[in-house]
Design a protein around this motif. Structure first.
Motif, PDB file in Angstrom:
ATOM      1  N   LEU A 319       0.815  -1.214   0.000  1.00 48.68           N
ATOM      2  CA  LEU A 319       0.000   0.000   0.000  1.00 48.68           C
ATOM      3  C   LEU A 319       0.851   1.268   0.000  1.00 48.68           C
ATOM      4  CD1 LEU A 319      -2.804  -1.020   2.534  1.00 48.68           C
ATOM      5  CD2 LEU A 319      -3.014  -0.803   0.056  1.00 48.68           C
ATOM      6  N   LEU A 330      -1.423  -5.382  -5.613  1.00 50.83           N
ATOM      7  CA  LEU A 330      -2.128  -4.268  -4.956  1.00 50.83           C
ATOM      8  C   LEU A 330      -3.608  -4.587  -4.803  1.00 50.83           C
ATOM      9  CD1 LEU A 330      -2.087  -1.377  -3.849  1.00 50.83           C
ATOM     10  CD2 LEU A 330      -2.483  -0.572  -6.186  1.00 50.83           C
ATOM     11  N   PHE A 334      -6.198  -4.903  -1.344  1.00 54.22           N
ATOM     12  CA  PHE A 334      -7.490  -4.225  -1.198  1.00 54.22           C
ATOM     13  C   PHE A 334      -8.611  -5.237  -0.975  1.00 54.22           C
ATOM     14  CE2 PHE A 334      -5.532  -0.321  -2.481  1.00 54.22           C
ATOM     15  CZ  PHE A 334      -6.393   0.675  -2.008  1.00 54.22           C
ATOM     16  N   LEU A 358      -7.030   0.706 -10.445  1.00 54.24           N
ATOM     17  CA  LEU A 358      -6.661   0.881  -9.045  1.00 54.24           C
ATOM     18  C   LEU A 358      -5.193   1.274  -8.923  1.00 54.24           C
ATOM     19  CD1 LEU A 358      -7.241   0.617  -6.003  1.00 54.24           C
ATOM     20  CD2 LEU A 358      -6.672  -1.817  -6.203  1.00 54.24           C
ATOM     21  N   ARG A 359      -4.336   0.624  -9.682  1.00 53.70           N
ATOM     22  CA  ARG A 359      -2.901   0.918  -9.569  1.00 53.70           C
ATOM     23  C   ARG A 359      -2.580   2.332 -10.045  1.00 53.70           C
ATOM     24  NH1 ARG A 359       2.343   0.175 -11.784  1.00 53.70           N
ATOM     25  NH2 ARG A 359       3.758  -0.684 -10.205  1.00 53.70           N
ATOM     26  N   TRP A 362      -4.072   4.775  -7.446  1.00 54.50           N
ATOM     27  CA  TRP A 362      -3.389   4.720  -6.147  1.00 54.50           C
ATOM     28  C   TRP A 362      -2.020   5.388  -6.210  1.00 54.50           C
ATOM     29  CZ3 TRP A 362      -5.433   4.108  -1.628  1.00 54.50           C
ATOM     30  CH2 TRP A 362      -4.648   3.804  -0.509  1.00 54.50           C
ATOM     31  N   TYR A 376      -1.581   8.175   2.679  1.00 56.03           N
ATOM     32  CA  TYR A 376      -1.223   6.922   3.347  1.00 56.03           C
ATOM     33  C   TYR A 376      -1.146   7.104   4.859  1.00 56.03           C
ATOM     34  CZ  TYR A 376       1.321   2.799   4.824  1.00 56.03           C
ATOM     35  OH  TYR A 376       1.682   1.655   5.482  1.00 56.03           O
ATOM     36  N   LEU A 436     -10.689   3.099   3.253  1.00 52.48           N
ATOM     37  CA  LEU A 436     -10.405   2.414   1.989  1.00 52.48           C
ATOM     38  C   LEU A 436     -11.690   2.054   1.252  1.00 52.48           C
ATOM     39  CD1 LEU A 436      -7.444   0.082   3.059  1.00 52.48           C
ATOM     40  CD2 LEU A 436      -7.339   2.253   1.836  1.00 52.48           C
TER      41      LEU A 436
END
Length: 616
Positions: A319, A330, A334, A358-359, A362, A376, A436
């Protein structure tokens, strides 16, 4: 569930006041001047509260500060969670529902803890506090030595010499808060190789038990049981005896080296704790981790012992630094840390798309400089340093002051300082799962609109910086997808030769024999014609007409087999003649057989030979 004490085996608040004053020389004082409902008992060391008594509605509630032992005491009959103070190191009880004996023991423990500055390794000796206004400055809290009757009890004829000598070396001059572990270690070393075979058995029950807490019968019972353990015979015994044995191993008593001690702890875990007393396991698992670090065992053993922490830390590493991992890794984190990833039908139906989205998103979101938010550390995990006493809850004599640092993984590090571990790790942020889930919800919502996936959903409240990162991540995904599609549109020329060969083979299979012969004759005439046009009539190297034809055909990659057959020539002889005649010019052969045993020109000499023998 608490168990009521027998009638008559109880203590009311007035009796409690008298007992405390008679035993410790202390008095309960009103929490607020003039109050008759709430009283506190203060430590004479630092004036901190260690007991609170509340009276009213026909019952008296007592809360006691019992430190690390609070959880264990709360499980005893008559005790429960604290009722007036909500703290993990306090216990609660109702005087009318707890036995007098249990109440006195708990109160005695709380007093000793207060007198020792919250130290957990408390001796079982009685402390007596003399009020300041009754004595001069020479008096202070101190441990009372055993009575003459107790010494006689230890010195009777049933006490083996080794046990008697062990009891005699106990150093009463050291305060229990500091000397209890040292005394235990010194006595344990004396008894490291002692064996006993005592026919009787005496039970034993103490918090933080040591030899000093046992009478003669208990000592002999323990050493007899330990002798069987060392012969790999495991029998059920008092839990306190089991703890004493573990303390010995933690202090490396009765072992060859630290590795041997670790193996003995594992054997005891498997053959005693799991078989007879699983309640010990929660303490033993923690001590085993301290053991492998303190004694600096093999790195592989440390990794095995910290497997659960390493697994947890891996998720935080993914993360925190997604650029080091794949999109699938990743997404797997999640899926583990949220409920939304697995419950969203749109994500499940378009999982391949969302894994990539998502990658990209993120990575954008973690760029604090771009979006002005440290996502984070604010919403997922915060790097922290936790202090934890080494071998907490045990009787351990700290001999080494220098202990090596241990980097467990990319996230977790152990540093030893003044008897404590300083643990560097990532701590879970409060409401992490909610945070999240909200992020994924908004990613899902925006993606539905951008890619026309399913029905629209209502937005959730979320920081605008997060929304900007989501949109930027999706835009970057689109750019990379278009680039990938362009890169995929390529012509693979390596396949053309095979295509031509397959077509030629198919064509040949359709020709008749007469057509094939006619075609071969025409091809040969064309080769000879081209050879006549390109071969130099004169050369300075002595090559005849046949040798010139053969060399020229090889240089132009044209057929030569029919010519040699019609002129009754052998390729090997022509090759030898050409190599011999040109050797002085090149200092090497210029023709050789390839892997298919067919003649070819050596690549390094092709250009030079063309200049020498081909026209133009």
């Amino acid at each position: 569930m608490s168990v009521r004490a027998k009638k008559g085996d109880k203590m009311d608040s007035n009796q409690l006041f008298k007992y405390v004053y008679a035993k410790y020389g202390l008095k309960f004082k009103p929490a607020v001047p003039g109050s008759t409902s709430v009283y506190v008992l203060m430590s004479p060391v630092d004036s901190g509260y260690f007991a609170i008594l509340s009276r009213g509605q026909g019952q008296s509630i007592l809360d006691l500060k019992c430190g690390a032992m609070a959880a264990l005491i709360r499980d005893l009959p008559g005790f429960t969670d604290p009722m007036k103070i909500k703290a993990a190191d306090w216990v609660g009880t109702i005087l009318e529902k707890v036995s007098e004996d249990s109440l006195k023991k708990a109160l005695d423990f709380a007093f000793k803890l207060a007198m020792n500055g919250d130290e957990v390794n408390i001796a079982q000796n009685q402390y007596f506090y003399i009020a300041p206004d009754k004595v001069d400055d020479r008096y202070q809290a101190q441990a009372i030595k055993p009575s003459e009757n107790l010494r006689k009890k230890h010195n009777n004829s049933l006490v083996p010499d080794r046990i008697r000598k062990m009891l005699e070396v106990y150093d009463y001059s050291i305060l229990p808060s500091r000397g209890r572990a040292k005394n235990f270690y010194q006595q344990a070393r004396m008894m490291a190789d002692y064996d006993d075979d005592y026919p009787e058995f005496f039970a034993f029950k103490r918090f933080y038990p040591t030899y000093h807490d046992m009478n003669t019968g208990q000592l002999r019972s323990y050493f007899t049981w330990r002798s069987k353990i060392r012969q790999h015979v495991f029998e059920k015994t008092s839990t306190s005896y089991a703890f004493v044995y573990i303390y010995e191993l933690l202090n490396n008593i009765g072992v060859d080296d630290a590795q041997d001690g670790y193996e003995k702890l594992l054997e005891f875990e498997e053959k005693y704790v799991r078989q007879f007393d699983i309640s010990i396991d929660v303490y033993l698992q923690d001590w085993l981790k301290d053991y492998v670090l303190y004694y600096d065992l093999d790195e592989k053993i440390i990794k095995q012992r910290f497997a659960s922490e390493i697994k947890r830390d891996h998720d935080y590493e993914v993360l925190h630094h997604p650029e080091k991992f794949t999109a699938q890794e990743l997404a797997a984190v999640f899926a583990k840390k949220t409920t939304y990833w697995n419950s969203s039908k749109v994500i499940n139906k378009n999982e391949k798309l969302f894994v990539q989205l998502l990658r990209y998103v993120w990575l954008e979101l973690l760029d604090a400089k771009k979006y002005g938010i440290a996502y984070y550390s604010a919403f997922v995990g915060k790097p922290d340093i936790i202090e934890k006493p080494i071998f907490v809850g045990s009787v351990f004599y700290l001999r080494k002051q220098q202990v090596a640092d241990h980097q467990i993984d990319a996230v977790r590090k152990y540093h030893f300082y003044q008897g404590k571990w300083q643990i560097h790790c990532d701590q879970q942020i409060s409401r992490q799962r909610v945070n999240l889930n909200n992020f994924l919800h908004e990613l899902d919502r925006v993606a539905r609109t951008e890619f026309k996936l399913g029905r629209s959903i209502k937005p959730r409240f979320i920081d605008q910086a997060v929304l900007k990162a989501i949109n930027a991540g999706i835009a970057e995904y689109r750019i990379q997808e278009k680039k990938a599609q362009i890169d995929q549109i390529k012509i693979d020329f390596s396949d053309l030769d095979q295509i031509r060969a397959n077509a030629s083979k198919t064509r040949d299979s359709l020709l008749t024999d007469e057509e094939k012969q006619l075609e071969q004759a025409e091809a040969q005439e064309e080769v000879e014609k081209q050879a006549d046009e390109t071969v130099k009539v004169d050369n300075d190297y002595g090559l005849d007409e046949n040798e010139m034809f053969f060399l020229t055909a090889l240089l132009m990659q044209q057929p030569w087999q029919t010519y040699l057959k019609q002129h009754h020539l052998m390729a090997s002889i022509l090759m030898d003649n050409i190599n011999e005649k040109l050797f002085d010019e090149f200092g090497d052969v210029v023709l050789e057989n390839n892997e298919q045993d067919q003649p070819q020109v050596i690549t390094d000499y092709v250009d030079d030979l063309k200049d020498m023998f081909l026209k133009g």
